[in-house]
Design a protein around this motif. Sequence first.
Motif, PDB file in Angstrom:
ATOM      1  N   SER A 173      13.271   2.277  -2.192  1.00 15.42           N
ATOM      2  CA  SER A 173      14.696   2.546  -2.321  1.00 15.42           C
ATOM      3  C   SER A 173      15.088   2.940  -3.741  1.00 15.42           C
ATOM      4  O   SER A 173      16.106   3.593  -3.948  1.00 15.42           O
ATOM      5  N   SER A 174      14.263   2.569  -4.727  1.00 14.89           N
ATOM      6  CA  SER A 174      14.564   2.936  -6.114  1.00 14.89           C
ATOM      7  C   SER A 174      14.324   4.410  -6.383  1.00 14.89           C
ATOM      8  O   SER A 174      14.730   4.925  -7.430  1.00 14.89           O
ATOM      9  N   GLY A 175      13.669   5.098  -5.442  1.00 17.30           N
ATOM     10  CA  GLY A 175      13.476   6.540  -5.581  1.00 17.30           C
ATOM     11  C   GLY A 175      12.580   6.942  -6.729  1.00 17.30           C
ATOM     12  O   GLY A 175      12.833   7.953  -7.409  1.00 17.30           O
ATOM     13  N   LEU A 176      11.515   6.202  -6.965  1.00 13.44           N
ATOM     14  CA  LEU A 176      10.599   6.532  -8.058  1.00 13.44           C
ATOM     15  C   LEU A 176       9.794   7.776  -7.717  1.00 13.44           C
ATOM     16  O   LEU A 176       9.202   7.868  -6.642  1.00 13.44           O
ATOM     17  N   GLN A 177       9.753   8.708  -8.661  1.00 13.54           N
ATOM     18  CA  GLN A 177       9.061   9.970  -8.452  1.00 13.54           C
ATOM     19  C   GLN A 177       8.073  10.210  -9.588  1.00 13.54           C
ATOM     20  O   GLN A 177       8.407  10.033 -10.765  1.00 13.54           O
ATOM     21  N   VAL A 178       6.874  10.597  -9.227  1.00 15.10           N
ATOM     22  CA  VAL A 178       5.827  10.890 -10.206  1.00 15.10           C
ATOM     23  C   VAL A 178       5.670  12.407 -10.294  1.00 15.10           C
ATOM     24  O   VAL A 178       5.374  13.051  -9.285  1.00 15.10           O
ATOM     25  N   PRO A 179       5.876  12.995 -11.465  1.00 19.19           N
ATOM     26  CA  PRO A 179       5.769  14.453 -11.598  1.00 19.19           C
ATOM     27  C   PRO A 179       4.363  14.956 -11.253  1.00 19.19           C
ATOM     28  O   PRO A 179       3.363  14.241 -11.421  1.00 19.19           O
ATOM     29  N   GLN A 180       4.296  16.164 -10.785  1.00 23.22           N
ATOM     30  CA  GLN A 180       3.014  16.778 -10.447  1.00 23.22           C
ATOM     31  C   GLN A 180       2.167  16.907 -11.709  1.00 23.22           C
ATOM     32  O   GLN A 180       2.648  17.306 -12.766  1.00 23.22           O
ATOM     33  N   GLY A 181       0.902  16.585 -11.585  1.00 26.32           N
ATOM     34  CA  GLY A 181      -0.012  16.671 -12.710  1.00 26.32           C
ATOM     35  C   GLY A 181      -0.105  15.407 -13.535  1.00 26.32           C
ATOM     36  O   GLY A 181      -0.914  15.334 -14.476  1.00 26.32           O
ATOM     37  N   ALA A 182       0.708  14.396 -13.229  1.00 23.95           N
ATOM     38  CA  ALA A 182       0.648  13.133 -13.961  1.00 23.95           C
ATOM     39  C   ALA A 182      -0.662  12.416 -13.661  1.00 23.95           C
ATOM     40  O   ALA A 182      -1.232  12.535 -12.584  1.00 23.95           O
ATOM     41  N   SER A 183      -1.151  11.657 -14.619  1.00 19.91           N
ATOM     42  CA  SER A 183      -2.416  10.938 -14.459  1.00 19.91           C
ATOM     43  C   SER A 183      -2.298   9.543 -15.053  1.00 19.91           C
ATOM     44  O   SER A 183      -1.320   9.219 -15.730  1.00 19.91           O
ATOM     45  N   ASP A 184      -3.334   8.734 -14.821  1.00 14.74           N
ATOM     46  CA  ASP A 184      -3.409   7.380 -15.368  1.00 14.74           C
ATOM     47  C   ASP A 184      -2.122   6.600 -15.085  1.00 14.74           C
ATOM     48  O   ASP A 184      -1.484   6.068 -15.999  1.00 14.74           O
ATOM     49  N   ILE A 185      -1.767   6.522 -13.814  1.00 10.29           N
ATOM     50  CA  ILE A 185      -0.548   5.808 -13.409  1.00 10.29           C
ATOM     51  C   ILE A 185      -0.774   4.306 -13.541  1.00 10.29           C
ATOM     52  O   ILE A 185      -1.747   3.767 -13.009  1.00 10.29           O
ATOM     53  N   LEU A 186       0.137   3.638 -14.233  1.00 11.76           N
ATOM     54  CA  LEU A 186       0.036   2.195 -14.417  1.00 11.76           C
ATOM     55  C   LEU A 186       1.354   1.533 -14.030  1.00 11.76           C
ATOM     56  O   LEU A 186       2.432   2.102 -14.245  1.00 11.76           O
ATOM     57  N   VAL A 187       1.241   0.343 -13.473  1.00 13.83           N
ATOM     58  CA  VAL A 187       2.420  -0.479 -13.148  1.00 13.83           C
ATOM     59  C   VAL A 187       2.201  -1.848 -13.774  1.00 13.83           C
ATOM     60  O   VAL A 187       1.183  -2.503 -13.523  1.00 13.83           O
ATOM     61  N   ARG A 219       0.858  -1.198   0.000  1.00 16.43           N
ATOM     62  CA  ARG A 219       0.000   0.000   0.000  1.00 16.43           C
ATOM     63  C   ARG A 219       0.891   1.245   0.000  1.00 16.43           C
ATOM     64  O   ARG A 219       1.546   1.558   0.987  1.00 16.43           O
ATOM     65  N   PHE A 220       0.904   1.970  -1.123  1.00 19.18           N
ATOM     66  CA  PHE A 220       1.765   3.131  -1.283  1.00 19.18           C
ATOM     67  C   PHE A 220       0.941   4.393  -1.541  1.00 19.18           C
ATOM     68  O   PHE A 220      -0.255   4.336  -1.829  1.00 19.18           O
ATOM     69  N   HIS A 221       1.631   5.516  -1.454  1.00 13.38           N
ATOM     70  CA  HIS A 221       1.041   6.809  -1.781  1.00 13.38           C
ATOM     71  C   HIS A 221       2.160   7.711  -2.292  1.00 13.38           C
ATOM     72  O   HIS A 221       3.340   7.362  -2.220  1.00 13.38           O
ATOM     73  N   LEU A 222       1.810   8.879  -2.814  1.00 11.73           N
ATOM     74  CA  LEU A 222       2.804   9.852  -3.238  1.00 11.73           C
ATOM     75  C   LEU A 222       3.014  10.844  -2.109  1.00 11.73           C
ATOM     76  O   LEU A 222       2.053  11.439  -1.605  1.00 11.73           O
ATOM     77  N   ASP A 223       4.276  11.012  -1.687  1.00 11.27           N
ATOM     78  CA  ASP A 223       4.538  11.965  -0.617  1.00 11.27           C
ATOM     79  C   ASP A 223       4.522  13.397  -1.164  1.00 11.27           C
ATOM     80  O   ASP A 223       4.195  13.619  -2.349  1.00 11.27           O
ATOM     81  N   ASP A 224       4.891  14.353  -0.342  1.00  9.98           N
ATOM     82  CA  ASP A 224       4.785  15.756  -0.752  1.00  9.98           C
ATOM     83  C   ASP A 224       5.733  16.134  -1.880  1.00  9.98           C
ATOM     84  O   ASP A 224       5.582  17.201  -2.494  1.00  9.98           O
ATOM     85  N   GLN A 225       6.695  15.254  -2.194  1.00 14.14           N
ATOM     86  CA  GLN A 225       7.599  15.509  -3.314  1.00 14.14           C
ATOM     87  C   GLN A 225       7.336  14.576  -4.494  1.00 14.14           C
ATOM     88  O   GLN A 225       8.096  14.560  -5.459  1.00 14.14           O
ATOM     89  N   GLY A 226       6.253  13.813  -4.409  1.00 14.02           N
ATOM     90  CA  GLY A 226       5.876  12.943  -5.504  1.00 14.02           C
ATOM     91  C   GLY A 226       6.557  11.594  -5.532  1.00 14.02           C
ATOM     92  O   GLY A 226       6.424  10.841  -6.501  1.00 14.02           O
ATOM     93  N   TYR A 227       7.290  11.236  -4.459  1.00 20.14           N
ATOM     94  CA  TYR A 227       7.946   9.930  -4.408  1.00 20.14           C
ATOM     95  C   TYR A 227       6.970   8.859  -3.923  1.00 20.14           C
ATOM     96  O   TYR A 227       6.105   9.131  -3.075  1.00 20.14           O
ATOM     97  N   LEU A 228       7.150   7.650  -4.453  1.00 15.91           N
ATOM     98  CA  LEU A 228       6.349   6.525  -3.968  1.00 15.91           C
ATOM     99  C   LEU A 228       6.814   6.169  -2.562  1.00 15.91           C
ATOM    100  O   LEU A 228       7.985   5.852  -2.347  1.00 15.91           O
ATOM    101  N   ALA A 229       5.872   6.218  -1.603  1.00 10.85           N
ATOM    102  CA  ALA A 229       6.219   5.966  -0.204  1.00 10.85           C
ATOM    103  C   ALA A 229       5.191   5.036   0.419  1.00 10.85           C
ATOM    104  O   ALA A 229       4.022   5.007   0.017  1.00 10.85           O
TER     105      ALA A 229
END
Length: 254
Positions: A129-143, A111-121
């Motif tokens: 640990s991979s430091g994945l970051q989702v830019p602000q305004g991104a949509s339709d996130i898929l894994v 169970r993850f969420h985006l923190d205040d800097q857009g990192y998966l936490a």
Amino acid sequence: MIDALYISSTGLRSQQEQIDVISNNVANMQTPGFKRGRVDFAEIASPPTPTEAQLPVTSRAGGTRVASVSHEFANGALQPTRGTLDFAIDGNGFFELEDANGNHFYTRSGRFHLDDQGYLAAINGMRLSSGLQVPQGASDILVSAQGELSALLDGDDERVVLGNIELALFTTTEGLESIGDNLFQAGSRSGGAFMATAGEGGSGRLQQHYLEAANVDMIDEMTGLVLAQRAYQLNARVLQASDQVLETINNLRR
């Protein structure tokens, strides 16, 4: 009689630990990715006294103790959710989290969420640990099942790959050390973690919109709890009977 007091007291302590572990298992039945604890008992080997030296080992005073509390890493059932950032591992592997000091921890809770800097936490605030970051305004996130993270960026019509969620594997999970909060650390027996792409190198595949349920079975836990309570009661009776015998002997000496 002194030996009986000692043996029964070790049994009481051991069964109390067993009850505590079972209670923790039941309390975490709804915790995603939780792995049930198991108490491993061992016999206390007491050195023989001069009068016991000629006795067989089984006739000497001993007792029982908790050798360790291990965890069973059997996979739990995958349960569908509506969370875009809910991921389940269908097979082997752990999510590797990193705290602010760079220490690595491992969990099956996806169970993850985006923190205040857009990192998966994770829900505890630790980032992958991979430091994945989702830019602000991104949509339709898929894994994908292989862990490829992609999204539609603001103003773009084509998907952009943002990185990969890799899984941590160990030579053996038996050596992992629980630190609470559904987190584990590598131990001397488990060796260090090695990272692998999901679905490769023996690791499981990722399932988005799913969470792994706890591998706790209520019937098994209730059965174990009844057995532990009965064993506790029997040890308490031995302790009480030994005390009564000692009291009788003491009265005879007066």
